[in-house]
Write a protein that holds these residues in place. Structure first.
Motif, mmCIF file in Angstrom:
data_model
loop_
_atom_site.group_PDB
_atom_site.id
_atom_site.type_symbol
_atom_site.label_atom_id
_atom_site.label_comp_id
_atom_site.label_asym_id
_atom_site.label_seq_id
_atom_site.Cartn_x
_atom_site.Cartn_y
_atom_site.Cartn_z
ATOM 1 N N THR A 33 1.775 15.025 10.476
ATOM 2 C CA THR A 33 2.695 15.568 9.379
ATOM 3 C C THR A 33 2.062 16.004 7.924
ATOM 4 O OG1 THR A 33 4.717 13.961 9.877
ATOM 5 C CG2 THR A 33 4.630 14.654 7.642
ATOM 6 N N VAL A 34 0.776 15.585 7.812
ATOM 7 C CA VAL A 34 -0.100 15.944 6.626
ATOM 8 C C VAL A 34 -0.489 17.451 7.051
ATOM 9 C CG1 VAL A 34 -0.622 13.620 5.955
ATOM 10 C CG2 VAL A 34 -2.040 14.652 7.562
ATOM 11 N N VAL A 35 -0.443 17.774 8.077
ATOM 12 C CA VAL A 35 -1.093 19.382 8.502
ATOM 13 C C VAL A 35 0.274 19.939 8.692
ATOM 14 C CG1 VAL A 35 -2.286 20.447 10.119
ATOM 15 C CG2 VAL A 35 -2.981 18.308 9.867
ATOM 16 N N ALA A 36 1.267 19.774 9.143
ATOM 17 C CA ALA A 36 2.393 20.302 9.709
ATOM 18 C C ALA A 36 3.119 20.820 8.214
ATOM 19 C CB ALA A 36 3.352 19.652 10.403
ATOM 20 N N ALA A 37 3.339 19.642 7.340
ATOM 21 C CA ALA A 37 3.773 20.270 6.005
ATOM 22 C C ALA A 37 3.243 19.267 5.166
ATOM 23 C CB ALA A 37 5.502 19.716 6.251
ATOM 24 N N LEU A 71 0.843 -1.154 0.134
ATOM 25 C CA LEU A 71 0.043 0.077 0.034
ATOM 26 C C LEU A 71 0.836 1.322 0.068
ATOM 27 C CD1 LEU A 71 -2.527 -1.278 2.744
ATOM 28 C CD2 LEU A 71 -2.919 -1.163 0.090
ATOM 29 N N GLY A 72 1.973 1.271 0.246
ATOM 30 C CA GLY A 72 3.003 2.264 0.250
ATOM 31 C C GLY A 72 4.201 2.126 1.075
ATOM 32 N N ASP A 73 5.125 3.425 1.187
ATOM 33 C CA ASP A 73 5.944 3.191 1.975
ATOM 34 C C ASP A 73 6.215 4.763 2.948
ATOM 35 O OD1 ASP A 73 8.392 1.207 0.905
ATOM 36 O OD2 ASP A 73 7.547 1.933 -0.800
ATOM 37 N N ILE A 74 6.401 4.429 4.001
ATOM 38 C CA ILE A 74 6.466 5.677 4.902
ATOM 39 C C ILE A 74 7.873 5.835 5.302
ATOM 40 C CG2 ILE A 74 6.055 6.735 6.985
ATOM 41 C CD1 ILE A 74 3.427 6.261 5.152
ATOM 42 N N PRO A 75 8.834 6.958 4.947
ATOM 43 C CA PRO A 75 10.057 7.168 5.105
ATOM 44 C C PRO A 75 10.542 7.373 6.744
ATOM 45 C CG PRO A 75 9.153 9.195 4.148
ATOM 46 C CD PRO A 75 8.031 8.048 4.356
ATOM 47 N N LEU A 76 11.660 7.136 6.995
ATOM 48 C CA LEU A 76 12.282 7.111 8.338
ATOM 49 C C LEU A 76 12.713 8.573 8.251
ATOM 50 C CD1 LEU A 76 12.913 6.369 11.033
ATOM 51 C CD2 LEU A 76 15.191 5.376 10.130
ATOM 52 N N HIS A 77 12.189 9.510 9.045
ATOM 53 C CA HIS A 77 12.224 10.983 8.769
ATOM 54 C C HIS A 77 12.103 11.772 10.256
ATOM 55 C CE1 HIS A 77 12.700 15.122 7.485
ATOM 56 N NE2 HIS A 77 13.555 14.549 6.506
ATOM 57 N N PRO A 78 12.942 12.358 10.618
ATOM 58 C CA PRO A 78 12.950 13.190 11.943
ATOM 59 C C PRO A 78 11.638 13.902 12.035
ATOM 60 C CG PRO A 78 14.927 13.943 10.804
ATOM 61 C CD PRO A 78 14.398 12.775 10.157
ATOM 62 N N SER A 79 11.442 14.561 10.992
ATOM 63 C CA SER A 79 10.015 15.292 11.169
ATOM 64 C C SER A 79 8.877 14.654 11.473
ATOM 65 C CB SER A 79 9.877 16.174 9.742
ATOM 66 O OG SER A 79 9.392 15.206 8.584
ATOM 67 N N ILE A 80 8.719 13.450 10.935
ATOM 68 C CA ILE A 80 7.613 12.569 11.404
ATOM 69 C C ILE A 80 7.378 12.464 12.845
ATOM 70 C CG2 ILE A 80 6.458 10.270 11.273
ATOM 71 C CD1 ILE A 80 7.564 10.227 8.323
ATOM 72 N N CYS A 81 8.352 12.223 13.497
ATOM 73 C CA CYS A 81 8.710 12.133 14.873
ATOM 74 C C CYS A 81 8.384 13.413 15.652
ATOM 75 C CB CYS A 81 9.883 11.501 15.355
ATOM 76 S SG CYS A 81 10.243 11.255 17.200
ATOM 77 N N HIS A 82 8.973 14.540 15.213
ATOM 78 C CA HIS A 82 8.808 15.709 15.622
ATOM 79 C C HIS A 82 7.389 16.102 15.679
ATOM 80 C CE1 HIS A 82 8.668 20.232 15.545
ATOM 81 N NE2 HIS A 82 9.613 20.050 16.569
ATOM 82 N N ASP A 83 6.612 16.082 14.469
ATOM 83 C CA ASP A 83 5.409 16.014 14.371
ATOM 84 C C ASP A 83 4.406 15.469 15.217
ATOM 85 O OD1 ASP A 83 6.405 18.023 12.219
ATOM 86 O OD2 ASP A 83 5.737 16.439 10.626
ATOM 87 N N ALA A 84 4.796 14.268 15.392
ATOM 88 C CA ALA A 84 3.967 13.269 16.397
ATOM 89 C C ALA A 84 4.127 13.982 17.775
ATOM 90 C CB ALA A 84 4.358 11.893 16.197
ATOM 91 N N ASP A 85 5.396 14.168 18.143
ATOM 92 C CA ASP A 85 5.411 14.750 19.369
ATOM 93 C C ASP A 85 4.693 16.145 19.747
ATOM 94 O OD1 ASP A 85 6.947 12.458 20.247
ATOM 95 O OD2 ASP A 85 8.732 13.298 19.956
ATOM 96 N N ALA A 86 4.633 16.807 18.592
ATOM 97 C CA ALA A 86 3.968 18.112 18.796
ATOM 98 C C ALA A 86 2.687 17.979 18.745
ATOM 99 C CB ALA A 86 4.685 18.986 17.847
ATOM 100 N N GLY A 87 1.899 16.992 18.449
ATOM 101 C CA GLY A 87 0.749 16.780 18.439
ATOM 102 C C GLY A 87 0.056 17.193 17.130
ATOM 103 N N LYS A 88 0.822 17.421 16.002
ATOM 104 C CA LYS A 88 0.246 18.000 14.746
ATOM 105 C C LYS A 88 0.777 16.819 13.774
ATOM 106 C CE LYS A 88 -0.104 22.374 12.591
ATOM 107 N NZ LYS A 88 0.540 23.743 12.546
#
Length: 197
Positions: free
Chosen positions: A170-174, A151-168
């Protein structure tokens, strides 16, 4: 924030960014472990599914921990599922558990919508080089062997972790970034597989 109760004493789901959600994490203190035996876990799952005041939904996604135990079996016996999605890293050890999940859902006649390859590739933010930290295309190869969709690939990227920790999310943050586009691609594939597109 804790969920409130409606007039029928049912939990009201929390809403963020237009998505309604309910989780055991909302119901237990943040630092308390949830050390429950099978029957308690089954009871909690039933409460989250049937004792929440869900509005009319287009889709209800049940995010479960990996495994093939009581919770997964209870869910397959309690409600009619449109299908199952198994998420795994490309690593061989993780794929072994993922294959057990695929086998379980097949045995109980739940349609396998496919697999998602999580933490697939890390791209260095300095040099742009791709690093396959957990292996290259393990989930893709396993999908080919099992005859199911990737169904797809989700990359390993620090922004995904940062966005989750911030409660936002990734599809909203960027929303136009490559990480958000990867999430959108997975959701498009899921929507198509269950006839929403």
């Amino acid at each position: 924030m804790e969920p409130e109760l409606d007039s029928n004493n049912r939990l009201l789901p929390l809403t963020a960014y237009g998505v309604k959600a309910m989780s055991m994490g909302f119901l237990v203190p943040q630092d308390s472990p949830v050390a429950w035996r099978g029957l308690m876990v089954q009871k909690a799952m039933n409460q989250l599914m049937f004792e929440v005041s869900w509005p009319k939904l287009d889709l209800l996604i049940l995010d479960m921990p990996p495994g093939t135990g009581d919770v997964q079996l209870t869910i397959t016996q309690s409600i009619d599922l449109a299908g199952a999605i198994v998420v795994s890293t490309p690593q061989d050890l993780a794929l072994r558990d993922a294959v057990r999940g695929v086998d379980l859902f097949r045995k109980v006649n739940v349609p396998m919508l496919g697999m998602v390859q999580n933490m697939s590739t890390f791209t260095c933010t300095n040099c742009g080089h791709h690093h396959d930290i957990f292996g290259l295309d393990g989930v893709r190869k396993k999908c080919e062997q099992l005859g199911i969709n990737l169904l797809g690939d989700i990359p390993l990227h620090p922004s995904i972790c940062h966005d989750a920790d911030a409660g936002k999310p990734t599809v909203v943050a960027a929303p136009d970034g490559p990480q958000a586009l990867a999430f959108h691609a997975v959701m498009e594939a899921v929507a198509k597989s269950i006839g929403l597109r």
